[in-house]
Design an enzyme around this catalytic site. Structure first.
Site, PDB file in Angstrom:
ATOM      1  N   ASN A 160      27.422   3.923   2.322  1.00  0.00           N
ATOM      2  CA  ASN A 160      26.050   3.444   2.408  1.00  0.00           C
ATOM      3  C   ASN A 160      25.094   4.615   2.585  1.00  0.00           C
ATOM      4  OD1 ASN A 160      23.943   1.208   3.120  1.00  0.00           O
ATOM      5  ND2 ASN A 160      23.794   2.644   4.818  1.00  0.00           N
ATOM      6  N   GLU A 161      24.162   4.772   1.662  1.00  0.00           N
ATOM      7  CA  GLU A 161      23.089   5.770   1.720  1.00  0.00           C
ATOM      8  C   GLU A 161      23.584   7.168   2.099  1.00  0.00           C
ATOM      9  OE1 GLU A 161      19.819   4.220   4.020  1.00  0.00           O
ATOM     10  OE2 GLU A 161      19.409   2.655   2.548  1.00  0.00           O
ATOM     11  N   PRO A 162      24.522   7.709   1.328  1.00  0.00           N
ATOM     12  CA  PRO A 162      25.015   9.063   1.646  1.00  0.00           C
ATOM     13  C   PRO A 162      23.974  10.150   1.406  1.00  0.00           C
ATOM     14  CG  PRO A 162      25.855   8.356  -0.477  1.00  0.00           C
ATOM     15  CD  PRO A 162      25.164   7.167   0.116  1.00  0.00           C
ATOM     16  N   ALA A 200      24.942   3.835  -3.755  1.00  0.00           N
ATOM     17  CA  ALA A 200      24.206   3.146  -2.681  1.00  0.00           C
ATOM     18  C   ALA A 200      23.145   4.030  -2.040  1.00  0.00           C
ATOM     19  CB  ALA A 200      25.179   2.633  -1.612  1.00  0.00           C
ATOM     20  N   HIS A 229      19.154   1.196  -3.114  1.00  0.00           N
ATOM     21  CA  HIS A 229      18.358   0.404  -2.188  1.00  0.00           C
ATOM     22  C   HIS A 229      16.881   0.566  -2.525  1.00  0.00           C
ATOM     23  CE1 HIS A 229      21.867   0.783   0.904  1.00  0.00           C
ATOM     24  NE2 HIS A 229      22.174   0.047  -0.155  1.00  0.00           N
TER      25      HIS A 229
END
Length: 507
Positions: A160-162, A200, A229
């Site tokens: 998630n959101e790396p 992501a 996102h």
């Protein structure tokens, strides 16, 4: 004078289901709570999402990765006591997991950096082989329990959101690519038909797309979908237990939905399905805008058109059982949820229930409306007051539609939410913003949360029904037009009913 929109009888398109393909949730451990389950029951009964995505499947409070020592050796047991309860409950309610692999179990983490009040670890695995074994063990267990045909319908997202240092140590792109490579390969080694994707990324980091595409092409790593996102809020202005933020135009969300297609054009990833696995106005779980009617009218055009740009776009989140910034201190606190605590429906929740009542055929769409038709001929019109993200908008907004109908008579059924209709947050303010409402206050809030209902008869001429709508401030409304076959017997005379002598024949 308001111009009339002439709605054609022939459809111009089909309404995409992308708006309800997925919805977000707080960390998965929260699915074990009563308020969470009751909220999900209501959401599924009245909206019916297809997938549910949240953080923390691999975090310590779900308890899958359990290292131990025996006979002088370090060993690992994969335990699914909580995971099974979570996924079983979702499937019983007709919603499938959109699996996010994260965060790092503390027993496998290479560092101690964490995110959120509940301390999700965001460092790479200390042992790649053990991470691969964990991923493989999770996927095989899911297949053993739910069947390969079922699990093939569950997208699996790597992390998630790396691109943010809060969610991936150092926002190290090369380290994320390595994680993606070994994770996606492990999944495909179990079954080549399983869906895997990423990266992501959060808004503002579209420079990640090119390197990700290059890495995939160079490494041969499998990618079945890409994910991103989308949020439109500006910098946070902090106050105790909350933040205030400005918003960009609603159209900015659609531009973000379309970003993967634009940036991946001409690459090996061009044309892959795009999943917006989180979106909302604000990215904060304590921003008051989430609770308001403004949030609903702001997002109405996004839900109406988002399927033109993405295969799914997942509202973050379905309910306020959510603890990233600690436990909420008030029943209304700016939480992400469509539903507040105790299943209090917010205006944006009603926007989603209105979407669920629309037909499949699109007859017309515009900056303030979406006209649809069901297979049986019923019309369903979603309309909203346009806003731009910066000001309150006009006190009212007018819309006139010339609608094609069958027959001379129709029933007009209207539901509305606005500053004064179906607005529990506004009622809560009137009650003095009680942090912990009494039973009496909760009853009042639930009553205030219900959309206002209007019902009337209408006449058409020449197959056209003229519908005049006046929307109040921050209003979202749905109007359903049903053809009427009059079955009134010849002896019926409403004028003979006491109190109706002067009104008989009005309908």
């Amino acid at each position: 004078m308001t111009a009339t929109v002439a709605v054609p009888a022939e459809p111009i398109g089909t309404l995409s289901d992308a708006w309800r393909e997925c919805v977000g949730t707080g960390r998965l451990n929260l699915a074990l709570r009563h308020d969470y389950v009751e909220s999900l029951k209501r959401v599924q009964r009245e909206i019916g999402f297809k997938h549910l995505r949240g953080h923390g499947l691999l975090s310590d409070d779900v308890g899958i990765h359990r290292p131990y020592e025996h006979g002088g050796e370090r060993r690992v047991r994969h335990a699914f006591t909580y995971a099974d309860q979570i996924f079983d409950s979702w499937l019983e309610l007709g919603i499938r997991p959109f699996v996010e692999l994260g965060f790092m179990p503390s027993g496998l983490a290479s560092g101690d950096q964490t995110v959120f009040w509940w301390k999700g670890n965001v460092t790479p695995p200390a042992d790649e082989r053990e991470w691969v074994d964990l991923v493989t063990g999770v996927v095989r267990h899911l297949i053993d329990r739910y069947g390969i045909d079922e699990v093939r319908t569950w997208p699996i997202e790597v992390w998630n959101e790396p691109n943010l240092t809060h969610f991936w140590q150092g926002a190290d792109q090369a380290a994320y690519h390595r994680l993606y490579e070994i994770t996606s390969s492990a999944i495909k080694d179990v079954d080549a038909s399983l869906q895997v994707g990423g990266p992501a990324i959060s808004p503002g980091s579209d420079e990640w797309w090119g390197p990700f595409a290059d890495f995939v092409e160079r490494s041969g790593s499998p990618v079945d979908f890409v994910s991103r996102h989308a949020y439109t809020s500006g910098p946070s202005q902090h106050v105790p237990f909350g933040v205030y933020q400005t918003l960009a135009r609603p159209e900015t969300l659609l531009e973000q939905f379309d970003a993967p297609r634009r940036h991946l054009e001409g690459t090996a990833l061009a044309g892959l399905p795009t999943h917006i696995t989180e979106f909302n106005t604000s990215y904060r779980p304590d921003s008051p805008v989430h609770d308001t009617a403004y949030n609903a009218t702001y997002l109405a055009p996004v839900l109406a058109s988002g399927g033109d740009f993405a295969d799914s776009f997942s509202y973050w989140t379905f309910c306020d059982v959510f603890e990233e910034e600690n436990i909420p201190t008030s029943i209304f606190h700016g939480g992400f949820g469509l539903l507040g605590h105790r299943q209090l429906a917010k205006p944006t929740y009603h926007l989603y229930t209105f979407m669920a009542r629309l037909g499949a055929e699109i007859l017309a769409r515009g900056a303030d409306h979406l006209v649809t038709r069901h297979a049986d001929g019923r019309l369903a019109i979603l309309a909203w007051q346009p806003v731009d993200g910066t000001d309150a908008g006009a006190a009212s907004h007018s819309l006139r539609l010339a609608l094609p109908v069958a027959g001379p008579a129709a029933s007009v059924h209207r539901l509305r939410v606005s500053e004064t209709d179906g607005n529990a947050w506004n009622a809560w303010r009137d009650l003095g913003r009680p942090h912990h409402p009494t039973s009496r206050q909760l009853d009042l809030l639930h009553e205030a949360s219900r959309p206002t209902v209007e019902q009337r008869a209408a006449r058409a001429a020449g197959g056209i029904l003229n519908l005049d709508l006046t929307l109040s401030q921050h209003e979202v409304t749905i109007v359903e037009i049903d053809p009427v076959r009059d079955e009134t017997e010849a002896w019926i005379d409403d004028a003979r009913i006491p109190g109706y002598a002067q009104t008989a024949g009005v309908r």
